[in-house]
Design an enzyme around this catalytic site. Sequence first.
Site, mmCIF file in Angstrom:
data_model
loop_
_atom_site.group_PDB
_atom_site.id
_atom_site.type_symbol
_atom_site.label_atom_id
_atom_site.label_comp_id
_atom_site.label_asym_id
_atom_site.label_seq_id
_atom_site.Cartn_x
_atom_site.Cartn_y
_atom_site.Cartn_z
ATOM 1 N N ASP A 116 53.428 17.135 63.481
ATOM 2 C CA ASP A 116 52.684 16.982 62.231
ATOM 3 C C ASP A 116 53.326 15.977 61.289
ATOM 4 O O ASP A 116 52.755 15.668 60.244
ATOM 5 C CB ASP A 116 52.571 18.325 61.508
ATOM 6 C CG ASP A 116 53.917 18.784 60.943
ATOM 7 O OD1 ASP A 116 54.906 18.804 61.715
ATOM 8 O OD2 ASP A 116 53.984 19.096 59.737
ATOM 9 N N ASP B 28 57.456 23.946 62.944
ATOM 10 C CA ASP B 28 56.950 24.062 61.575
ATOM 11 C C ASP B 28 55.793 23.099 61.357
ATOM 12 O O ASP B 28 55.931 21.885 61.539
ATOM 13 C CB ASP B 28 58.063 23.749 60.569
ATOM 14 C CG ASP B 28 59.107 24.851 60.500
ATOM 15 O OD1 ASP B 28 58.704 26.016 60.397
ATOM 16 O OD2 ASP B 28 60.310 24.543 60.551
ATOM 17 N N ASP C 54 56.530 20.277 68.227
ATOM 18 C CA ASP C 54 57.240 20.648 67.011
ATOM 19 C C ASP C 54 56.804 22.055 66.628
ATOM 20 O O ASP C 54 55.768 22.556 67.104
ATOM 21 C CB ASP C 54 56.904 19.640 65.910
ATOM 22 C CG ASP C 54 57.667 19.904 64.630
ATOM 23 O OD1 ASP C 54 58.894 20.108 64.704
ATOM 24 O OD2 ASP C 54 57.040 19.922 63.553
#
Length: 343
Positions: free
Chosen positions: A225, A28, A26
Amino acid sequence: MSRSVRTRPEASGQALSEAYDTALLDLDGVVYAGGSAIAHAVESLAQAREGGMRLAYVTNNALRTPDTVAGHLTELGIPTGAEDVITSAQAVARLISEQVPQGARVLVIGGEGLRVALRERGLVPVESADDDPAAVVQGFGGPDLPWGRFAEASYAVARGVPWFASNTDLTIPSGRGIAPGNGAAVEVVRIATGAEPQVAGKPLPPMHRETILRTGARRPLVVGDRLDTDIEGAFNGDVDSLLVLTGVTDGAQLLAAPAQHRPTYVDADLRGMLGRQPEVFEAGEGGFRCGGWTATAGADRLELDGEGEALDGLRALCAAAWTAAGEGGCELNGEKALARLGL
């Protein structure tokens, strides 16, 4: 397909960058935040790549094209080609192309990333519900997307035109804080029409399929995250995952995670890709030990004893919480234990 319920973070005797052939990362909250690289990301990714691991960047953000994302990463010191970037725009464009004829018109509510992905699949982006679209696709359009675009989508969807969404993330991180994401925009059209879109992005299978088709990964590791997109997406794809604590997920959310949101591994940041992952042992009387810490699930709270690396304590706490909760989310209070770890 049935799968066993994860009750503790797993161990790895090898560095994760050696145990897996491809990292599906991922962006961001993992690689960058607010446009700037997260601490240790650049050097960790370089070391993993030099060791032979393929790096692929997987994002639910449909606004930017793969070329733009690759350029940004390269500017940050992470050499990246457009072929290394997989977006939810690409996943939803493939989904649409499987249901409408070649050359069909598609009403676009979003940015350039969607238009490029549609053209790649031989579809024609249009701007109005009066352009006789065969489908409507909605993706993140950024803060300047005009309100009238939602009206165009609503007019077409109300007429029965099939509706697709790149993803339904309600929020998106920005340099100033948390902003409304594409999921919030999808809600506008849902409220106006009462319809439901077909969704492609994480955590749903079309996005995982897109990443595997484009990378050819045989033993992928999802790195993220967010529990409800990255980790649930790995769960749905039946592949392993690494949660890094540089983004939106905190210790309390991790302890409370239901089965589909429990990562295979937990680490502070992307340096976790480069090392071994410690084992969590049963310690008797319902306790679990990792490093110098022992965690147990009491009558109404999680308890922690010992000292050492904070992450080892968190891993032990995960084992106590997840075991106590079974498949559901843990409701035991772990605030005191997490405070002791500084998490």
